[in-house]
Motif scaffolding. Structure first.
Motif, PDB file in Angstrom:
ATOM      1  N   SER A  90       0.942  -1.154   0.129  1.00  0.00           N
ATOM      2  CA  SER A  90       0.056   0.018   0.151  1.00  0.00           C
ATOM      3  C   SER A  90       0.839   1.120   0.017  1.00  0.00           C
ATOM      4  O   SER A  90       0.396   2.255  -0.552  1.00  0.00           O
ATOM      5  CB  SER A  90      -0.819   0.092   1.247  1.00  0.00           C
ATOM      6  N   ARG A  91       2.106   1.113   0.767  1.00  0.00           N
ATOM      7  CA  ARG A  91       2.801   2.468   0.501  1.00  0.00           C
ATOM      8  C   ARG A  91       3.530   2.712  -0.692  1.00  0.00           C
ATOM      9  O   ARG A  91       3.413   3.762  -1.245  1.00  0.00           O
ATOM     10  CB  ARG A  91       4.180   2.148   1.911  1.00  0.00           C
TER      11      ARG A  91
ATOM     12  N   ASN B 295       0.855   3.983  -2.946  1.00  0.00           N
ATOM     13  CA  ASN B 295       0.755   5.652  -3.015  1.00  0.00           C
ATOM     14  C   ASN B 295       1.833   6.559  -3.555  1.00  0.00           C
ATOM     15  O   ASN B 295       1.640   7.239  -4.134  1.00  0.00           O
ATOM     16  CB  ASN B 295       0.561   6.056  -1.514  1.00  0.00           C
TER      17      ASN B 295
ATOM     18  N   LYS C 270       1.353   6.212  -7.476  1.00  0.00           N
ATOM     19  CA  LYS C 270       0.547   7.165  -7.865  1.00  0.00           C
ATOM     20  C   LYS C 270       1.033   8.517  -8.049  1.00  0.00           C
ATOM     21  O   LYS C 270       0.984   9.289  -9.101  1.00  0.00           O
ATOM     22  CB  LYS C 270      -0.651   7.475  -7.002  1.00  0.00           C
TER      23      LYS C 270
END
Length: 168
Positions: free
Chosen positions: A87-88, A91, A94
């Protein structure tokens, strides 16, 4: 730990096993390992933030991609190599996509995986930041160690590395 040791002396058990307190040598080794893990990343990140606006994690993501064949890696492998959670990494990716530094696409060999692909713009960023990181690594770590120390550190890191079973 001394308070715990005296409060639980003798018959301390941990899930059916005798609890073994750290002796002085073990405590020194553990303290050194924790210091490396907790303090060194911040010291390596500081020059990257000041000169390039990058965190150490962001730099490691770009660096690993720049060294990979065709400058691309599966997202799961990249998260592992850079030392972050999926998830890190997602991010960060993105933000990197918005800046034009990376692209993501399904892996043509196995569509269940996503490839992270470093663009020319992203490669330029990592090329510019690499000397700053290299100087910090040399100044804070490598130049302080003998060749034997460096080999010992590499052996220790290999022994302590935790690799997911499904890592490909």
């Amino acid at each position: 730990m001394a308070a715990e040791r005296s409060a639980n002396s003798g018959s301390a058990h941990c899930e059916g096993e005798e609890l073994r307190w750290l002796d002085e040598d073990e405590k020194e080794a553990w303290t050194g390992a924790v210091s490396l893990a907790m303090l060194l990343p911040g010291k390596l990140e500081s020059p990257l933030r000041q000169k390039h606006g990058l965190t150490l994690f962001e730099y490691l993501v770009l660096s690993h991609m720049s060294e990979a064949p065709q400058r691309q890696l599966r997202m799961g492998e990249l998260a592992y190599l850079a030392g972050g959670s999926p998830s890190r990494l997602s991010n960060v990716m993105k933000r990197f996509e918005q800046r034009g530094w990376v692209e993501r696409s399904p892996d043509p060999e196995n569509g269940r995986y996503i490839l992270a692909i470093l663009t020319e713009e992203g490669f330029a960023v990592v090329r510019q930041a690499a000397p700053t990181h290299l100087r910090a690594v040399r100044r804070m770590v490598l130049d302080r160690l003998s060749a034997a120390d460096q080999k010992a550190l590499a052996r220790i890191a290999e022994k302590l590395q935790i690799r997911p079973a499904d890592f490909t």
